[in-house]
Design a protein around this motif. Structure first.
Motif, mmCIF file in Angstrom:
data_model
loop_
_atom_site.group_PDB
_atom_site.id
_atom_site.type_symbol
_atom_site.label_atom_id
_atom_site.label_comp_id
_atom_site.label_asym_id
_atom_site.label_seq_id
_atom_site.Cartn_x
_atom_site.Cartn_y
_atom_site.Cartn_z
ATOM 1 N N PHE A 535 38.644 37.208 43.096
ATOM 2 C CA PHE A 535 38.142 37.699 44.373
ATOM 3 C C PHE A 535 38.058 36.570 45.388
ATOM 4 N N HIS A 536 38.162 36.953 46.631
ATOM 5 C CA HIS A 536 37.933 36.078 47.779
ATOM 6 C C HIS A 536 37.784 36.993 48.985
ATOM 7 N N TYR A 537 36.570 37.111 49.502
ATOM 8 C CA TYR A 537 36.339 38.076 50.578
ATOM 9 C C TYR A 537 35.268 37.583 51.528
ATOM 10 N N LYS A 538 35.266 38.200 52.735
ATOM 11 C CA LYS A 538 34.248 37.956 53.751
ATOM 12 C C LYS A 538 33.619 39.280 54.137
ATOM 13 N N THR A 539 32.316 39.242 54.376
ATOM 14 C CA THR A 539 31.596 40.470 54.743
ATOM 15 C C THR A 539 30.641 40.172 55.896
ATOM 16 N N ARG A 540 30.620 41.085 56.847
ATOM 17 C CA ARG A 540 29.613 41.076 57.900
ATOM 18 C C ARG A 540 28.864 42.395 57.807
ATOM 19 N N TYR A 561 25.217 47.798 55.291
ATOM 20 C CA TYR A 561 26.332 48.491 55.932
ATOM 21 C C TYR A 561 27.079 47.489 56.807
ATOM 22 N N GLY A 562 28.437 47.467 56.681
ATOM 23 C CA GLY A 562 29.235 46.539 57.481
ATOM 24 C C GLY A 562 30.708 46.672 57.167
ATOM 25 N N LYS A 563 31.431 45.545 57.327
ATOM 26 C CA LYS A 563 32.866 45.516 57.063
ATOM 27 C C LYS A 563 33.191 44.323 56.186
ATOM 28 N N THR A 564 34.154 44.527 55.255
ATOM 29 C CA THR A 564 34.597 43.485 54.335
ATOM 30 C C THR A 564 36.080 43.250 54.518
ATOM 31 N N THR A 565 36.431 41.963 54.550
ATOM 32 C CA THR A 565 37.840 41.569 54.640
ATOM 33 C C THR A 565 38.218 40.870 53.354
ATOM 34 N N SER A 566 39.183 41.428 52.620
ATOM 35 C CA SER A 566 39.672 40.810 51.397
ATOM 36 C C SER A 566 40.753 39.812 51.757
ATOM 37 N N LEU A 567 40.560 38.541 51.389
ATOM 38 C CA LEU A 567 41.519 37.496 51.712
ATOM 39 C C LEU A 567 42.619 37.379 50.673
ATOM 40 N N ALA A 569 44.229 40.449 49.739
ATOM 41 C CA ALA A 569 45.064 41.641 49.969
ATOM 42 C C ALA A 569 45.999 41.403 51.153
ATOM 43 N N GLU A 570 46.927 42.346 51.369
ATOM 44 C CA GLU A 570 47.830 42.253 52.503
ATOM 45 C C GLU A 570 47.044 42.408 53.791
ATOM 46 N N GLU A 571 47.522 41.710 54.835
ATOM 47 C CA GLU A 571 46.791 41.704 56.079
ATOM 48 C C GLU A 571 46.686 43.086 56.698
ATOM 49 N N THR A 572 47.629 43.956 56.394
ATOM 50 C CA THR A 572 47.588 45.306 56.979
ATOM 51 C C THR A 572 46.604 46.214 56.268
ATOM 52 N N ASN A 573 46.163 45.826 55.127
ATOM 53 C CA ASN A 573 45.265 46.693 54.357
ATOM 54 C C ASN A 573 44.148 45.862 53.723
ATOM 55 N N ASN A 574 43.597 44.965 54.511
ATOM 56 C CA ASN A 574 42.597 44.067 53.922
ATOM 57 C C ASN A 574 41.206 44.246 54.475
ATOM 58 N N ARG A 575 40.973 45.260 55.322
ATOM 59 C CA ARG A 575 39.633 45.486 55.882
ATOM 60 C C ARG A 575 39.167 46.896 55.565
ATOM 61 N N GLN A 576 37.903 47.033 55.299
ATOM 62 C CA GLN A 576 37.336 48.349 55.026
ATOM 63 C C GLN A 576 35.847 48.336 55.325
ATOM 64 N N LYS A 577 35.344 49.545 55.534
ATOM 65 C CA LYS A 577 33.894 49.674 55.719
ATOM 66 C C LYS A 577 33.185 49.407 54.396
ATOM 67 N N SER A 606 36.359 44.584 46.646
ATOM 68 C CA SER A 606 36.898 43.295 47.066
ATOM 69 C C SER A 606 37.410 42.472 45.895
ATOM 70 N N PHE A 607 37.583 43.100 44.736
ATOM 71 C CA PHE A 607 37.981 42.368 43.546
ATOM 72 C C PHE A 607 39.357 42.835 43.081
ATOM 73 N N ILE A 608 40.150 41.903 42.556
ATOM 74 C CA ILE A 608 41.455 42.232 41.996
ATOM 75 C C ILE A 608 41.248 42.565 40.522
ATOM 76 N N THR A 609 41.100 43.817 40.252
ATOM 77 C CA THR A 609 40.840 44.257 38.886
ATOM 78 C C THR A 609 41.261 45.709 38.737
ATOM 79 N N ASP A 610 41.633 46.081 37.514
ATOM 80 C CA ASP A 610 42.076 47.448 37.269
ATOM 81 C C ASP A 610 40.916 48.421 37.154
#
Length: 991
Positions: A535-540, A561-567, A569-577, A606-610
């Motif tokens: 994992f490697h992520y940022k959250t506000r 409650y906020g938004k997380t950016t996975s560093l 994942a692909e830049e087009t699909n790396n943000r979510q509520k 925000s984790f790379i896991t199955d």
């Protein structure tokens, strides 16, 4: 028919109103409408009356109150002229139990000449809520025997005007029955609290319990009770100073990687003082064999010993050795360390260590010199050298550390270091600040290590800062920022937490006594440190935390409650509520039993896991089944991956039993995800035994025993008497026996608690009793408690009023009491022990012109006897003839020296038998002769012994005036001389 009655009544009412208006053309107005008052409050109600008629009016105004209300000024009569008006003031008091509601209050005005004519004005009085709830102790024992239960009865009294639903909170005890009570106004209810005591108690112990009556966040009343617990077993004072040592063994089993393993581990450890003053301290540990393969159930083998005193510290063996935070923060290994602190503040030290869990370092050593200015200020210089396994050259480092206290409540810790390796050098520095002033508190750390710095950190920076302000008693505001280090030479046995960076602002509210609410904005980043980056992520996010304790229930609710950016994942699909909700609920069934439930729901993916789980739940239960037996259970379905740096138990069960004071058996089982692992939990079991002992180092005192037996005057044992000697306390049992098992050698006083005696009871020997305690021997003492005797009496005369007071004395085998008679000649002694007594009347204190043919009486008093003695005073008959001479005697005067001091050899020729006057110059308990320094300037003429004092006099005069003249002369020599009249043995001051 009904319609006719209604019309008839209506017309009568109209006619009566018209007639009344004609007879009393007076206006009445209540000036205060809708008053809000509290029970017991005194209310002043202003009323304005006005005469609108053409004639003068004599009127009567009456205040009508609800039933039970107390009127202070309720009726007034007034005469109003034509067009006249007057302000009247009525006073009344609201009853303490008046309910919280609106009451109608009427003011009635009538004409005195025509009482039937009336005018009425009405208002409402709003009675407000009055809270007055008290909790008090009704009954409870002051002591209890070990192993028994203490019962304390309390009463809740509601003196308010509103019913209350209350919850009982108990400390150190349990409430019998329901903890919820409903108490109506004026009602009281009782409840009982129970406290169990330890049957293994070996010494007298003072304990307490308390209860509170609460409703929501309000504490309405509380009560406290203290008592003494007495041991049932004989307690022996340990005459030796002992060093505490613990020996333990454990059997371990695990199925890690589906391969069952088992083993044993043994340990002996000790830590404590080597002598009673505590100046010399020793600590040691020996543990083996190495069972680190059992992870958190088994431990690595370790052997070390440490000695220290105020000036020296020596360590040898396997320990964590401390250098400086920049050079070598801490390093576990086999080593040796010595530090010395001199009385002048100078200190030196050296250490050597071969690391155990950091294989890249072969060994390292250090030296330090420093100076300690005071408790908060010092300076130290370190030199450190370490040999790396893969480097031919030795690393050299120097560090300067200082601690200062520049302002009150402000502390600074500073370090600068420089390191050398392969001809290159680099710097590192750090600063720690902790300060508190006004409403603010500041705490911060900053570390920086250069790219080529060869210390504990390199090419890293770390900071943390926290600033908070207490705006009000219930509101706090804070700002927090932190960034973790990037590179550190950590011992590989441990796993550090993920890299993190965060910034946070918070606002905290203390809503009520048991309620707090927190809001905070958070910006944070987390990154996996393991080789397989998960994992490697940022959250506000905006977060809230609510905590509440209500009765037996405590809970907290957390939301994010906020938004997380996975560093990753692909830049087009790396943000979510992002949202997360968690709660924790604790049920305190009693002080010995509790159950906790917790759960968390989130969509943080925000984790790379199955197998990403979003719902976590679990619970735990703890129970103290008996005083010596307790057990606990913990269950959880899942742990977040980024908590890999710690062991995560999915299941834990523990069982512990203590017996014979120093022995303990413990059983534990774990189903655990160990450090640095994210799957495949392992089951581990252990069973351990621990024995606590004390090695005798020095005999500190000789001790002896004291036993005794207390009976009444019929030989029956007296139970429940409390005796004390020094700090020890004993209680007589059903056989009347008491026992002190360990008392220091010497002469000590034995006390008995007189509050346990009846008002007419005494011991047959005086208390406190002085007893000699002999080393290693048992001393015995027996005595009785029985009703005492009463001795009273009266001196009788033929006069209507008794002419003074008389001093009397009563002497027995153990007692000697001296008292004075009352103004009527009567006397009474306190309760007396049975036995033979001598009653004596001090003849010198008899009234003037009275005598006794017998001044001593022998008495024999027995239990429960009431002895009354009547003594008749006899009138003296004397004929006294005064002569005209001023002096009856003349002292023999010697030659006066140059300093006008009178000779100490003057003597008194004669003391008259009749009444005369003299000047008293002194009174002493010890007899003085004429050579005493007190009589240096003038010698006394004669001496009398009365009231156990030796009194000294100068001059013998037939009249008072001559004595007063001498008094004025003697005031230059003696302090406060005074004139007395002497008639035989009677000496009376003259004013």
């Amino acid at each position: 028919m009904k319609k006719g009655i209604f019309l008839f009544t209506f017309f009568l009412f109209i006619i009566n109103s018209v007639v009344s208006g004609q007879h009393i053309p007076v206006e009445i107005n209540i000036l205060k409408e809708g008053l809000k008052v509290k029970p017991t409050q005194v209310v002043n109600l202003p009323v304005l009356v006005k005469n609108n008629g053409d004639d003068e009016q004599d009127i009567e105004v009456i205040l009508n109150l609800p039933d039970g209300w107390k009127g202070i000024l309720q009726k007034q009569t007034v005469r109003l002229a034509k067009g006249g008006k007057k302000l009247l003031l009525f006073s009344f008091q609201v009853p303490a139990m008046a309910p919280q509601t609106a009451f109608a209050v009427k003011v009635q005005l009538s004409n005195i000449s025509d009482p039937q004519a009336r005018v009425i004005s009405e208002t409402t009085i709003d009675v407000q809520e009055r809270e007055d709830v008290s909790v008090m102790l009704v009954s409870s024992g002051k002591y209890v025997m070990a192993g028994e239960n203490l019962h304390a009865t309390f009463r809740i009294q509601n003196n308010g005007n509103v019913g209350k639903k209350l919850y009982l909170e108990a400390t150190n005890c349990e409430i019998e029955g329901s903890k919820e009570l409903e108490v109506a106004p004026g009602e009281s209810k009782e409840f009982t609290a129970v406290l169990s005591t330890n049957p293994e108690l070996g010494a007298t112990h003072k304990s307490y319990l308390s209860v509170k009556a609460v409703s929501g966040a309000t504490v309405y009343g509380s009560a406290f009770h203290s008592f003494v617990v007495y041991p049932k077993k004989d307690y022996r004072r340990d005459p030796f100073f002992r060093f505490p040592v613990t020996a333990s063994s454990a059997y371990l089993f695990t199925n890690q990687d589906d391969e069952p393993m088992s083993g044993y581990q043994f340990e002996i450890a000790g830590a404590g003082a080597l002598e009673p003053t505590g100046k010399h301290q020793l600590e040691f540990l020996a543990r083996g064999p190495n069972n680190n393969k059992f992870n958190n159930m088994g431990l690595y083998d370790q052997y070390y010993i440490t000695y220290q005193n105020p000036n020296l510290r020596l360590t040898l063996g396997d320990r964590t050795y401390q250098f400086t935070p920049l050079t070598e923060s801490s390093r576990f290994g086999t080593g040796v360390e010595a530090r010395m602190q001199f009385g002048n503040g100078f200190r030196v030290g050296a250490l050597y260590v071969k690391p155990r869990f950091y294989e890249s370092i072969d060994y390292e050593y250090a030296g330090v010199v420093g100076y300690k200015f005071n408790k908060h200020s010092s300076i130290d210089f370190y030199y450190i050298s370490k040999q790396m396994s893969l480097l031919p050259d030795v690393i050299q480092m120097a560090s300067l550390n200082t601690k200062i206290n520049p302002f009150p409540n402000t502390y600074l810790d500073l370090e600068y270091s420089r390191g050398y390796l392969d001809g290159e050098s680099d710097d590192a520095y750090r600063a720690n600040l902790n300060s508190r002033f006004s409403i603010f508190r500041i705490a911060g750390n900053y570390y920086y290590a250069g790219e080529n710095y060869p210390g504990y950190f390199n090419n890293s920076k770390f900071y943390s800062a926290n600033v908070s302000a207490r705006i009000t008693k219930k509101i706090d505001f804070g700002v927090y920022a932190k960034e973790d280090f990037q590179n550190a030479q950590l011992d590989t046995f441990f796993t550090t937490a993920p890299y993190s960076r965060s910034f946070q602002t918070s606002l905290n509210f203390k809503v009520a006594r048991n309620i707090s609410w927190r809001f905070y904005w958070r910006d944070y980043e987390r990154k996996d440190r393991l080789d397989k980056n998960k994992f490697h992520y940022k959250t506000r996010s905006l977060n809230t935390q609510f905590n509440h304790r209500y009765k037996f229930l405590s809970y907290d609710l957390n939301g994010e409650y906020g938004k997380t950016t996975s560093l990753q994942a692909e830049e087009t699909n790396n943000r979510q509520k992002t949202y997360r909700f968690s709660s924790n609920i604790l049920f305190r069934i009693s002080s010995a039993h509790s159950v906790e439930l917790f759960g968390s729901l989130s969509n943080v993916n925000s984790f790379i896991t199955d197998d990403q789980r979003t719902f976590t739940f679990g619970g735990s239960a703890r129970s103290r089944i008996t005083r010596n037996l307790q057990a606990g259970l913990y269950l959880q379905n899942y742990y977040d991956i980024d908590q890999y740096y710690q062991n995560r138990n999915l299941m834990r069960f523990n069982f512990e039993y203590r017996f014979l004071k120093k022995h303990k058996i413990a059983a534990n089982s774990y189903y655990t995800l160990f450090r640095a692992e994210t799957e495949n939990p392992t089951l581990t079991l252990s069973v351990g035994y621990t024995y606590q002992m004390g090695i005798p180092l020095k005999r500190t005192e000789q001790v002896g025993q004291l036993k005794g037996h207390i009976t009444d005057n019929h030989g029956n044992p007296v139970e429940g008497m409390v005796l004390s000697m020094l700090s020890e306390t004993a209680l007589t049992d059903e056989n009347g026996q008491f026992y002190f098992a360990s008392l220091p050698v010497g002469r000590h006083l034995l006390f008995i608690d007189k509050s346990k005696l009846e008002i007419n009871e005494v011991t047959n020997i005086p208390m406190p009793l002085e007893i000699d305690i002999v080393g290693e021997k048992e001393t015995a003492i027996n005595f009785e408690i029985a009703p005492g005797a009463r001795f009273s009496g009266k001196f009788l005369t033929d006069e209507s009023e008794f002419p003074g007071t008389i001093v009397i004395e009563l002497k027995g085998e153990f007692d000697n009491m001296r008292i004075s008679t009352k103004s009527d000649g009567s006397f009474s002694f306190p309760v007396l022990r049975p036995g033979n007594y001598l009653f004596k009347v001090y003849e010198a204190t008899l009234p003037n012109n009275y005598s006794l043919s017998k001044t001593e009486y022998e008495l024999k008093l027995e239990n429960e006897q009431e002895f009354d003695l009547k003594i008749h005073l006899e009138k003296k008959k004397r004929n006294i003839i005064f002569k005209s001479q001023g002096f009856i005697l003349t002292p023999e005067v010697k030659t006066v020296s140059k300093n006008k001091e009178q000779s100490k050899t003057e003597t008194v020729k004669k003391i008259p038998e009749a009444k005369f006057y003299s000047v008293q110059i002194g009174a002493f308990k010890q007899k003085k002769d004429k050579t005493s320094a007190f009589f240096k300037r003038r010698v006394f003429d004669f001496e009398r012994q009365t009231d156990n004092l030796h009194k000294y006099f100068i001059g013998v005069f037939a009249n008072k005036q001559d004595a007063l003249k001498l008094k004025r002369e003697l005031e230059k020599i003696y302090k406060n001389p005074f004139v007395v009249s002497i008639d035989g043995d009677d000496i009376q001051p003259e004013h």
